[in-house]
Design a protein around this motif. Structure first.
Motif, short mmCIF file in Angstrom:
data_model
loop_
_atom_site.label_atom_id
_atom_site.label_comp_id
_atom_site.label_asym_id
_atom_site.label_seq_id
_atom_site.Cartn_x
_atom_site.Cartn_y
_atom_site.Cartn_z
N THR A 167 0.87 -1.16 0.00
CA THR A 167 0.00 0.00 0.00
C THR A 167 0.91 1.22 0.00
OG1 THR A 167 -1.43 -1.25 1.45
CG2 THR A 167 -1.84 1.11 1.26
N VAL A 168 0.58 2.19 -0.79
CA VAL A 168 1.45 3.36 -0.84
C VAL A 168 1.08 4.31 0.29
CG1 VAL A 168 2.14 5.32 -2.19
CG2 VAL A 168 1.67 3.14 -3.30
N ILE A 169 2.06 4.71 1.06
CA ILE A 169 1.79 5.57 2.18
C ILE A 169 2.54 6.87 2.03
CG2 ILE A 169 2.01 5.77 4.65
CD1 ILE A 169 1.45 2.89 4.81
N THR A 170 1.84 7.96 2.16
CA THR A 170 2.53 9.24 2.03
C THR A 170 3.08 9.64 3.37
OG1 THR A 170 0.50 10.37 2.41
CG2 THR A 170 1.06 9.91 0.15
N SER A 171 3.29 11.25 3.54
CA SER A 171 4.07 11.80 4.62
C SER A 171 5.14 10.73 4.80
CB SER A 171 3.57 12.12 5.81
OG SER A 171 3.23 12.34 6.84
N TYR A 178 8.41 3.21 -1.25
CA TYR A 178 7.00 3.54 -1.46
C TYR A 178 6.27 3.99 -0.21
CZ TYR A 178 8.86 0.94 -5.26
OH TYR A 178 9.70 0.52 -6.27
N TYR A 179 7.02 4.38 0.80
CA TYR A 179 6.43 4.82 2.07
C TYR A 179 7.02 6.17 2.45
CZ TYR A 179 4.84 0.10 2.01
OH TYR A 179 4.22 -1.07 1.59
N ASN A 180 6.18 7.08 2.89
CA ASN A 180 6.64 8.40 3.32
C ASN A 180 7.56 9.05 2.27
OD1 ASN A 180 5.48 8.31 6.10
ND2 ASN A 180 6.89 6.57 6.27
N ASN A 181 7.20 8.83 1.00
CA ASN A 181 8.02 9.36 -0.09
C ASN A 181 9.49 8.92 0.01
OD1 ASN A 181 5.88 10.85 -1.33
ND2 ASN A 181 6.05 12.34 0.32
N GLY A 182 9.69 7.76 0.63
CA GLY A 182 11.04 7.23 0.77
C GLY A 182 11.78 7.72 2.01
N ASN A 183 11.20 8.67 2.71
CA ASN A 183 11.84 9.21 3.91
C ASN A 183 11.50 8.32 5.10
OD1 ASN A 183 13.30 11.20 5.44
ND2 ASN A 183 11.33 11.88 6.26
N CYS A 184 12.12 7.14 5.15
CA CYS A 184 11.71 6.11 6.10
C CYS A 184 12.76 5.84 7.18
CB CYS A 184 11.44 4.79 5.36
SG CYS A 184 10.10 4.88 4.18
N ASP A 185 12.25 5.62 8.38
CA ASP A 185 13.06 5.06 9.46
C ASP A 185 13.04 3.55 9.26
OD1 ASP A 185 13.34 3.66 12.11
OD2 ASP A 185 13.73 5.70 12.78
N LEU A 186 14.21 2.94 9.15
CA LEU A 186 14.29 1.54 8.74
C LEU A 186 14.31 0.53 9.88
CD1 LEU A 186 16.76 1.93 5.75
CD2 LEU A 186 14.26 2.07 5.77
N GLY A 187 14.27 1.00 11.11
CA GLY A 187 14.12 0.06 12.23
C GLY A 187 15.39 -0.64 12.64
N TRP A 188 16.52 0.05 12.58
CA TRP A 188 17.80 -0.59 12.89
C TRP A 188 17.88 -1.04 14.35
CZ3 TRP A 188 19.62 -1.80 8.50
CH2 TRP A 188 19.58 -0.93 7.41
N PHE A 197 6.92 1.05 7.63
CA PHE A 197 7.95 2.07 7.75
C PHE A 197 7.37 3.42 8.18
CE2 PHE A 197 10.48 -0.50 4.53
CZ PHE A 197 11.47 -0.85 5.43
N GLN A 198 7.93 3.96 9.25
CA GLN A 198 7.51 5.28 9.74
C GLN A 198 8.45 6.35 9.19
OE1 GLN A 198 6.40 5.04 14.13
NE2 GLN A 198 7.47 3.09 13.88
N ALA A 199 8.03 7.58 9.28
CA ALA A 199 8.82 8.68 8.74
C ALA A 199 10.12 8.84 9.54
CB ALA A 199 8.02 9.98 8.80
N PHE A 200 11.21 9.07 8.82
CA PHE A 200 12.52 9.26 9.42
C PHE A 200 12.65 10.66 10.02
CE2 PHE A 200 16.83 11.00 8.80
CZ PHE A 200 17.55 10.15 9.63
N VAL A 201 13.14 10.70 11.26
CA VAL A 201 13.47 11.97 11.90
C VAL A 201 14.87 11.82 12.47
CG1 VAL A 201 12.90 13.64 13.69
CG2 VAL A 201 11.06 12.43 12.49
#
Length: 335
Positions: free
Chosen positions: A47-51, A75-85, A311-315
């Motif tokens: 599913t495509v997810i924005t923000s 395909y999530y948050n326009n690629g600005n993803c926190d990858l869960g390291w 994937f959540q947005a990267f900060v």
């Protein structure tokens, strides 16, 4: 992408909301192919997810790839993803990450790759153009080779190139597959001298065709000339070997190994059709010393995500919290 005779496409459509990117291309496959294909396509579309016989070299002999997981963050948050390291590092059987990159996501991909290396993982990067998965278009594969020529250095280098995710349908011939890869590899070699991973045709399922593309099975047949390659199969319950007229079996890995090249399972998972003993095939690959890379840490869009939420947005400086999904052990127990 998901497998079997199926035309699948891990479609990872890049628009907001969900898109079923035109369903698929399984054009001359029989009825069971069509049915399985559409099933898998949907399952792997986020599913495509924005923000062997001629025992192939193991992948470890070409750089100790190790076992690991796939990440599909484009395909999530326009690629600005926190990858869960943070969570990943708590699960030490994960040694390798295969990161799929949609063209246009180069800036984000540079960070993803840098983070993976900083966290101590072996990194495979796969060019993944969602709109042409399963294509037999040589121009699309050549475009992937050109993309690598233009972007390998700026992405930071120091990773293994997976030239293109799931290029080549169930119907492509060994000679056509080889000719297209020879041209694309020529471009990649202008900037990269390491091992190149090649996804075998038919969404990673046509083992015999791939072996013939390497060693030649007919007099005068065009063959893949570069020897520093790793052949990658993708295994799911719907994995179908059209050349053999049946679902995949463990012995198909022996066919692939007969190429004499290193081999891995670049993807495996438990969802998407039925007919192939995905678990038994993965276990057999391990007995052959092959690296196996599970689908997927996150980014699948439906049932094959090891972590939750998606994937959540990267900060920067504020890593997100993830927990293990119910699917986690399906992959992790195999590593």
């Amino acid at each position: 992408m998901k497998k079997m005779k199926f035309i699948a496409q891990k479609f990872k459509m890049i628009s907001t909301c969900l898109v079923v990117l035109s369903v698929l291309l399984l054009v001359s496959c029989d009825k069971s192919e069509s049915d399985s294909a559409s099933t898998v396509a949907v399952l792997k579309s986020p599913t495509v997810i924005t923000s062997s016989s001629l025992t192939s070299k193991t992948a470890s002999s070409l750089g100790d790839i190790g076992n690991g997981v796939n990440l599909q963050p484009s395909y999530y948050n326009n690629g600005n993803c926190d990858l869960g390291w943070t969570l990943m590092k708590q699960n030490t059987k994960i040694q390798t990450v295969r990161i799929e990159v949609e063209p246009g996501q180069e800036t984000n991909a540079k960070r993803w790759i840098s983070e993976a290396k900083a966290n101590g993982y072996k990194v495979i990067v796969s060019y993944h153009k969602s709109s042409v998965l399963g294509s037999d278009s040589a121009s699309e594969l050549l475009a992937a080779g050109t993309w690598w020529k233009n972007n390998y250095a700026s992405l930071g280098g120091g990773f293994i190139v997976n030239l293109m995710n799931e290029w080549g349908s169930h119907n492509i011939t060994a000679a056509s597959f080889a000719a297209a890869y020879n041209a694309a590899i020529t471009e990649v070699r202008k900037v990269y001298s390491g091992s190149i991973i090649i996804d075998i045709p038919g969404w990673g399922q046509e083992t015999a065709i791939a072996a013939c593309a390497v060693k030649g099975c007919a007099t005068g047949q065009t063959k893949i000339t570069d020897t520093n390659i790793i052949l990658s199969a993708h295994i799911y319950p719907g994995a179908y070997n059209q050349a053999k007229g049946r679902y995949m079996i463990a012995a198909d890995l022996d066919d692939l190994a007969s190429s004499g090249r290193a081999c891995i399972l670049g993807e495996f998972g438990s969802i998407g059709g039925s007919g192939a003993d995905w678990s038994g095939i993965v276990d057999y690959a391990k007995t052959k010393g092959w690296s196996i890379i599970g689908w997927a840490w996150a980014g699948d869009g439906l049932g094959m995500n090891m972590i939750t939420p998606q994937f959540q947005a990267f900060v920067s400086g504020s890593p997100k919290t993830y927990t293990k999904a119910s699917y986690f052990n399906t992959v992790y127990d195999k590593l």
